[in-house]
Design a protein around this motif. Structure first.
Motif, PDB file in Angstrom:
ATOM      1  N   ILE A 189      95.171   3.832  45.870  1.00  0.00           N
ATOM      2  CA  ILE A 189      94.086   2.787  45.684  1.00  0.00           C
ATOM      3  C   ILE A 189      94.730   1.534  46.497  1.00  0.00           C
ATOM      4  CG2 ILE A 189      93.567   1.072  43.875  1.00  0.00           C
ATOM      5  CD1 ILE A 189      94.023   3.283  41.891  1.00  0.00           C
ATOM      6  N   ASP A 190      96.247   1.109  46.837  1.00  0.00           N
ATOM      7  CA  ASP A 190      96.601  -0.025  47.385  1.00  0.00           C
ATOM      8  C   ASP A 190      96.388   0.289  48.879  1.00  0.00           C
ATOM      9  OD1 ASP A 190      97.549  -0.901  45.190  1.00  0.00           O
ATOM     10  OD2 ASP A 190      99.702  -0.390  45.468  1.00  0.00           O
ATOM     11  N   GLU A 191      96.563   1.365  49.215  1.00  0.00           N
ATOM     12  CA  GLU A 191      96.167   1.534  50.690  1.00  0.00           C
ATOM     13  C   GLU A 191      94.677   1.765  51.059  1.00  0.00           C
ATOM     14  OE1 GLU A 191      98.588   5.059  51.771  1.00  0.00           O
ATOM     15  OE2 GLU A 191     100.264   3.795  51.446  1.00  0.00           O
ATOM     16  N   GLN A 192      94.014   1.846  50.238  1.00  0.00           N
ATOM     17  CA  GLN A 192      92.277   1.751  50.333  1.00  0.00           C
ATOM     18  C   GLN A 192      91.988   3.165  50.930  1.00  0.00           C
ATOM     19  OE1 GLN A 192      91.066  -1.708  51.841  1.00  0.00           O
ATOM     20  NE2 GLN A 192      91.565  -2.740  49.940  1.00  0.00           N
ATOM     21  N   THR A 193      92.621   4.392  50.417  1.00  0.00           N
ATOM     22  CA  THR A 193      92.288   5.690  51.100  1.00  0.00           C
ATOM     23  C   THR A 193      90.796   6.109  50.480  1.00  0.00           C
ATOM     24  OG1 THR A 193      93.684   6.951  49.513  1.00  0.00           O
ATOM     25  CG2 THR A 193      94.941   6.352  51.655  1.00  0.00           C
ATOM     26  N   ARG A 194      90.484   7.176  51.112  1.00  0.00           N
ATOM     27  CA  ARG A 194      89.242   7.764  50.107  1.00  0.00           C
ATOM     28  C   ARG A 194      89.463   8.160  48.844  1.00  0.00           C
ATOM     29  NH1 ARG A 194      84.481   7.413  49.075  1.00  0.00           N
ATOM     30  NH2 ARG A 194      83.170   9.240  49.038  1.00  0.00           N
ATOM     31  N   LEU A 195      90.618   8.777  48.702  1.00  0.00           N
ATOM     32  CA  LEU A 195      90.936   9.287  47.216  1.00  0.00           C
ATOM     33  C   LEU A 195      91.095   7.931  46.383  1.00  0.00           C
ATOM     34  CD1 LEU A 195      91.690  11.341  45.211  1.00  0.00           C
ATOM     35  CD2 LEU A 195      94.183  11.277  45.977  1.00  0.00           C
ATOM     36  N   GLY A 196      91.668   6.812  47.010  1.00  0.00           N
ATOM     37  CA  GLY A 196      91.892   5.657  46.101  1.00  0.00           C
ATOM     38  C   GLY A 196      90.298   5.066  45.924  1.00  0.00           C
ATOM     39  N   GLU A 197      89.380   5.033  46.742  1.00  0.00           N
ATOM     40  CA  GLU A 197      88.041   4.691  46.612  1.00  0.00           C
ATOM     41  C   GLU A 197      87.524   5.500  45.742  1.00  0.00           C
ATOM     42  OE1 GLU A 197      85.867   4.327  50.128  1.00  0.00           O
ATOM     43  OE2 GLU A 197      87.177   3.339  51.358  1.00  0.00           O
ATOM     44  N   MET A 198      87.561   6.721  45.423  1.00  0.00           N
ATOM     45  CA  MET A 198      87.043   7.711  44.647  1.00  0.00           C
ATOM     46  C   MET A 198      87.668   7.338  43.111  1.00  0.00           C
ATOM     47  SD  MET A 198      87.022  11.157  46.351  1.00  0.00           S
ATOM     48  CE  MET A 198      86.804  12.151  44.971  1.00  0.00           C
ATOM     49  N   TYR A 199      88.875   6.813  43.029  1.00  0.00           N
ATOM     50  CA  TYR A 199      89.433   6.663  41.575  1.00  0.00           C
ATOM     51  C   TYR A 199      88.861   5.292  41.430  1.00  0.00           C
ATOM     52  CZ  TYR A 199      93.372   9.889  42.069  1.00  0.00           C
ATOM     53  OH  TYR A 199      94.265  10.742  42.171  1.00  0.00           O
ATOM     54  N   MET A 200      88.720   4.199  42.074  1.00  0.00           N
ATOM     55  CA  MET A 200      87.894   2.997  41.749  1.00  0.00           C
ATOM     56  C   MET A 200      86.724   3.230  41.255  1.00  0.00           C
ATOM     57  SD  MET A 200      90.448   0.906  41.503  1.00  0.00           S
ATOM     58  CE  MET A 200      89.621  -0.583  41.267  1.00  0.00           C
ATOM     59  N   ASP A 201      85.892   4.140  42.223  1.00  0.00           N
ATOM     60  CA  ASP A 201      84.327   4.377  41.798  1.00  0.00           C
ATOM     61  C   ASP A 201      84.285   5.193  40.478  1.00  0.00           C
ATOM     62  OD1 ASP A 201      83.616   3.192  44.245  1.00  0.00           O
ATOM     63  OD2 ASP A 201      83.459   5.211  45.149  1.00  0.00           O
ATOM     64  N   SER A 202      85.348   5.805  40.159  1.00  0.00           N
ATOM     65  CA  SER A 202      85.232   6.634  38.796  1.00  0.00           C
ATOM     66  C   SER A 202      85.265   5.190  37.764  1.00  0.00           C
ATOM     67  CB  SER A 202      86.378   7.357  38.853  1.00  0.00           C
ATOM     68  OG  SER A 202      86.727   7.793  37.359  1.00  0.00           O
ATOM     69  N   LEU A 203      86.342   4.524  37.878  1.00  0.00           N
ATOM     70  CA  LEU A 203      86.678   3.577  36.913  1.00  0.00           C
ATOM     71  C   LEU A 203      85.322   2.608  36.719  1.00  0.00           C
ATOM     72  CD1 LEU A 203      88.511   1.712  35.013  1.00  0.00           C
ATOM     73  CD2 LEU A 203      89.179   0.585  37.104  1.00  0.00           C
TER      74      LEU A 203
END
Length: 127
Positions: A33-47
């Protein structure tokens, strides 16, 4: 033996794992999430989607309950003139009953929003 002029001998203490690899200090989910990777974006989108679903469900519930009152008065004209202890029923419903309904729905929303956030934090912390 050491002489009194030299003092006690110093010893260097080190960890037995100085050559081993270090574990990352932050969990990978938060790093993503901190590095704003694609997986981090998916985590934030889910939230965000979970929070949006909760908000829309609460708004829909409030709209049904609060919007149902004028519908009740329109479909059953007798409720417009009905009095309880000399107070018109519409006044009681709109002036007294509405506030506990809004308060309870707000409490339910806050409790569920905190649950969603804690589950998200726990999930991201484990990854």
């Amino acid at each position: 033996m050491s002489t009194p002029a030299e003092g006690p001998r110093r010893v260097r203490v080190t960890s037995p794992r100085t050559t081993g690899g270090r574990r990352p200090s932050t969990p990978t989910g938060t790093r993503e999430i901190d590095e704003q990777t694609r997986l981090g974006e998916m985590y934030m989108d889910s939230l965000i989607q979970s929070q949006l679903r909760l908000a829309l469900a609460m708004v829909a519930g409030a709209a049904v309950v609060l919007g149902g009152l004028p519908l009740l008065f329109a479909l059953l004209p007798a409720t417009r003139t009905l009095s309880v202890y000399g107070i018109p029923l519409p006044w009681i419903l709109l002036g007294v009953v509405v506030y506990p309904v809004v308060y309870v729905s707000a409490r339910i929303y806050v409790r569920n929003a905190e649950r969603i956030e804690s589950e998200f934090t726990e999930f991201v912390g484990r990854k």
